[in-house]
Design a protein around this motif. Structure first.
Motif, short mmCIF file in Angstrom:
data_model
loop_
_atom_site.label_atom_id
_atom_site.label_comp_id
_atom_site.label_asym_id
_atom_site.label_seq_id
_atom_site.Cartn_x
_atom_site.Cartn_y
_atom_site.Cartn_z
N ALA A 505 44.10 27.57 54.24
CA ALA A 505 45.18 27.81 53.22
C ALA A 505 45.99 29.08 53.84
O ALA A 505 45.63 29.62 54.74
N THR A 506 47.08 29.23 53.02
CA THR A 506 47.98 30.19 53.35
C THR A 506 47.61 31.48 52.77
O THR A 506 46.80 31.50 51.75
N ILE A 507 48.25 32.54 53.01
CA ILE A 507 47.80 33.91 52.31
C ILE A 507 48.35 33.83 50.93
O ILE A 507 47.58 34.32 49.92
N ASP A 508 49.35 33.22 50.52
CA ASP A 508 49.79 32.95 49.08
C ASP A 508 48.71 32.12 48.30
O ASP A 508 48.57 32.46 47.29
N GLU A 509 48.29 31.03 49.06
CA GLU A 509 47.34 30.23 48.47
C GLU A 509 45.88 30.99 48.14
O GLU A 509 45.18 30.87 47.33
N LEU A 510 45.55 31.84 49.49
CA LEU A 510 44.28 32.67 49.27
C LEU A 510 44.33 33.60 48.18
O LEU A 510 43.33 34.07 47.48
N VAL A 511 45.67 34.48 47.92
CA VAL A 511 45.61 35.43 47.25
C VAL A 511 45.31 35.25 45.82
O VAL A 511 44.74 35.99 44.99
N ALA A 512 45.64 33.88 45.32
CA ALA A 512 45.57 33.57 43.91
C ALA A 512 44.22 33.42 43.67
O ALA A 512 43.83 33.56 42.45
N VAL A 513 43.32 33.23 44.66
CA VAL A 513 41.92 32.77 44.32
C VAL A 513 41.08 34.07 44.65
O VAL A 513 40.35 34.44 43.87
N VAL A 514 41.36 34.61 45.78
CA VAL A 514 40.42 35.90 46.27
C VAL A 514 40.75 37.04 45.40
O VAL A 514 39.97 37.93 45.11
N TYR A 515 41.87 37.25 44.89
CA TYR A 515 42.25 38.28 43.81
C TYR A 515 42.53 37.61 42.41
O TYR A 515 43.64 38.26 41.73
N ASP A 516 41.76 36.89 42.16
CA ASP A 516 42.02 36.30 40.35
C ASP A 516 41.79 37.11 39.56
O ASP A 516 42.08 36.97 38.54
N ASP A 517 41.12 38.48 40.04
CA ASP A 517 40.63 39.61 39.10
C ASP A 517 42.00 40.59 38.87
O ASP A 517 41.78 41.65 38.17
N VAL A 518 43.07 40.29 39.67
CA VAL A 518 44.14 41.36 39.90
C VAL A 518 45.32 40.47 39.28
O VAL A 518 45.39 39.52 39.24
N PRO A 519 45.96 41.48 38.53
CA PRO A 519 47.14 41.00 37.87
C PRO A 519 48.16 40.27 38.82
O PRO A 519 48.35 40.96 39.85
N ALA A 520 48.91 39.41 38.34
CA ALA A 520 49.74 38.56 39.47
C ALA A 520 50.79 39.57 39.94
O ALA A 520 51.20 39.40 41.05
N GLN A 521 51.34 40.38 38.93
CA GLN A 521 52.21 41.30 39.82
C GLN A 521 51.87 42.02 40.55
O GLN A 521 52.77 42.89 41.45
N ARG A 522 50.63 42.27 40.96
CA ARG A 522 50.08 42.93 42.07
C ARG A 522 49.81 42.23 43.20
O ARG A 522 49.16 42.68 44.25
N HIS A 523 49.96 40.82 43.03
CA HIS A 523 49.34 39.88 44.26
C HIS A 523 50.19 40.29 45.67
O HIS A 523 49.72 40.09 46.60
N ALA A 524 51.52 40.69 45.52
CA ALA A 524 52.32 41.29 46.67
C ALA A 524 51.52 42.08 47.40
O ALA A 524 51.60 42.07 48.88
N MET A 525 51.18 43.13 46.89
CA MET A 525 50.59 44.46 47.40
C MET A 525 48.98 43.96 47.99
O MET A 525 48.68 44.36 49.14
N ALA A 526 48.53 43.02 47.23
CA ALA A 526 47.20 42.73 47.30
C ALA A 526 47.38 41.82 48.66
O ALA A 526 46.15 41.86 49.31
N SER A 527 48.13 40.92 48.83
CA SER A 527 48.23 40.02 50.07
C SER A 527 48.40 41.00 51.32
O SER A 527 47.73 40.38 52.46
N ARG A 528 48.74 42.17 51.35
CA ARG A 528 48.56 43.05 52.47
C ARG A 528 47.14 43.49 52.76
O ARG A 528 46.75 43.08 53.97
#
Length: 561
Positions: A505-528
């Motif tokens: 999986a790519t980071i974009d694909e992973l962040v949507a699952v691994v950080y599904d408890d975090v609002p989507a607008q914060r996924h950019a920082m969560a991806s770091r």
């Protein structure tokens, strides 16, 4: 010396029933002359009586003995007395009695043969007839098996009367009618939990904080079966010890989950209710005889209520930890509080909300700066060039007080915490902040070193943490354990997701699952932080990065090329 009210053991019984319009809860209104919660709507309950622990209840109670009760309540003696008191108080105040008769069935107080039991209610309430004697006279067995223990509330410090109350819940006995006693209670009603809350919000009824919290819990359930199943399967019963604080909107009650809870307890041990539960820019909060906090006016997505600047008093002089962003308003506030007598300027790290004001303060006070220089990176204050570059473990003498530098890389490679040794107070910068976990942003941010730096803090003797964002945090080692567990849970989520992802999986694909408890607008920082986790796992040879995709590292069998 402030004298606190004696803490009295008490029990409360919440009765519920199913109705055509939904589940209802039984409430009673206390007399306006009552010394405790006058005019308020409450559940039946009250203080334990001496007779509630009478040994004879061992034979008058169904399916539970004192040993079981003590184990459930986690107390050393008289556990059964709480169950007995809950049923007794409910009978005295409401007229409903959870008990089995001689035939083994729940008694029906509306039947003529039970009239003598109902008639004895005023005598029991007045103490003229002991409750255990009533049970003996009529061959009653208290229906403790129908009660479920689900809550523990202790009245806040400073209250004129304080109770250590165990909360029980039960489905109301069928065939019994409630009535208030026109003494302690002046009204009663069956109401849907949502209606109770709406009437409370509208100012029509007054509820105690514990009552409101309980009704909010009840409102989550449509019927008694689901509610009782939930309560009987609770893993642990929390103990709630509310604290009263002040806010711009008046008095506010806090529980352990509230961010200001620990700080209010430290600064207001007697429960006077004068300590603020808000972090307001420019307001100086005295945390101890030596330490004061002033919050910078830079609230935001990454900074929460704003960056904390801490002032340490040393005679007539001061040290400042984390002077904050380059804002004249904040610098003026620091100078005003110290009368310009800042003699030491320290930075935990060089992110742009922590160190830039050091140059402004230095120009106006000529105070030397302490810390570590900025590493390469776009989010660093490259202008911060400390006069004294600190090493791990180095002590700074602040007017006779030892402030020890603790190198804690991970969030930033040059991150330092500072330990004020005589107060066992650790200023954590962004290593630990309140309300959220910090972003670990490679390449300067590193998850392996961050976790190691966290674990190192457990070797220190600490009383409180003073974070760069948020209130004081108590039980520091437990706070560290929670952070470590949170990071490892996130890491396990990465592993599980990759194990079930065909082709990685790519980071974009992973962040949507691994950080599904975090609002989507914060996924950019969560991806770091996600990248930091992946790099840690790659170093440990548990995952492999191939181009933009990541996958589980495949083990090569022995003997194969």
């Amino acid at each position: 010396m402030t004298t606190q009210a004696v803490l009295r053991p008490a029990a409360t019984l919440v009765l519920v029933r199913d109705d055509a319009h939904g589940m209802e809860v039984f409430m009673m209104q206390r007399t306006h002359k009552a010394a405790f919660v006058p005019g308020g709507f409450v559940f039946p309950g009250g203080a334990l009586d001496a007779c509630d622990s009478n040994a004879c209840f061992d034979t008058h109670c169904k399916n539970i003995n004192d040993q079981d009760a003590r184990r459930i309540l986690n107390i050393e003696k008289d556990g059964l007395a709480y169950w007995v008191a809950a049923i007794r108080e409910c009978f005295e105040e409401s007229g409903m009695l959870l008990a089995y008769g001689k035939n083994g069935g729940l008694i029906d107080l509306n039947r003529s043969e039970c009239a003598a039991i109902s008639a004895a209610r005023p005598r029991v309430a007045a103490g003229e007839l002991a409750f255990d004697e009533l049970c003996r006279m009529h061959g009653l067995t208290l229906a403790l098996d129908r009660l479920a223990y689900f809550g523990h509330w202790i009245t806040p410090m400073g209250a004129p009367r304080r109770f250590d109350t165990r909360f029980f819940i039960a489905v109301a006995p069928e065939g019994q009618s409630a009535s208030h006693d026109n003494n302690e209670t002046i009204a009663h009603a069956w109401m849907r939990p949502a209606d109770v809350l709406e009437r409370h919000r509208a100012g029509q009824i007054d509820l105690m904080f514990a009552t409101t919290s309980t009704v909010e819990m009840l409102a989550q359930f449509a019927g008694t079966d689901a509610l009782m199943d939930h309560v009987r399967n609770m893993d642990a019963i929390p103990s709630h010890v509310p604290r009263v604080s002040a806010s711009r909107n008046g008095r506010r009650v806090l529980v352990q989950a509230d961010y200001a809870y620990a700080e209010v307890g430290k600064l207001d041990p007697h429960g006077k209710g004068h300590v603020s539960c808000e972090l307001l820019p420019g307001v100086a909060t005295q945390l101890s005889d030596k330490v004061c906090r002033i919050v910078a006016p830079n609230p935001g997505f990454m900074t929460g209520p704003g960056t904390n600047s801490y002032l340490i008093k040393a005679g007539a002089d001061f040290a400042v930890i984390d002077p904050g962003p380059a804002l004249e308003q904040h610098v003026d506030a620091l100078l005003a509080h110290t009368n310009g007598r800042i003699r030491w300027i320290l930075a935990t790290h060089t992110h742009m909300d922590h160190s830039p004001a050091a140059a402004m303060l230095g120009e106006r006070t000529c105070a030397p700066t302490y810390g570590m220089p900025a590493p390469d990176g776009s989010h660093q204050d490259r202008a911060f060039r400390p006069d004294h570059v600190l090493a791990h473990g180095e002590a700074i003498d602040i007017g006779g007080h030892v402030l020890r530098a603790i190198h804690t890389p991970g969030h930033a490679s040059n991150h330092l915490c500072y330990l004020l040794e005589d107060e066992r107070l650790l200023f954590t910068g962004d290593h630990i902040m309140q309300g959220s976990t910090v972003v670990i942003n490679p390449p300067d941010g590193d998850m392996i070193t961050y976790l190691a730096s966290l674990a190192y803090l457990k070797t220190l003797d600490l009383a409180y943490l003073a974070p760069g964002h948020g209130f004081l945090i108590d039980h520091p080692h437990q706070a560290v354990d929670r952070l470590l567990a949170h990071r490892l849970r996130r890491e396990h989520k990465v592993i599980r997701t990759l194990e079930t992802s065909s082709g990685g999986a790519t980071i974009d694909e992973l962040v949507a699952v691994v950080y599904d408890d975090v609002p989507a607008q914060r996924h950019a920082m969560a991806s770091r932080s996600l990248l930091a986790h992946l790099r840690k796992l790659e170093t440990e040879q548990r995952v492999t990065g191939i181009g933009e995709r990541w996958e589980i590292t495949r083990t090569v069998p022995n003997g194969e090329a």
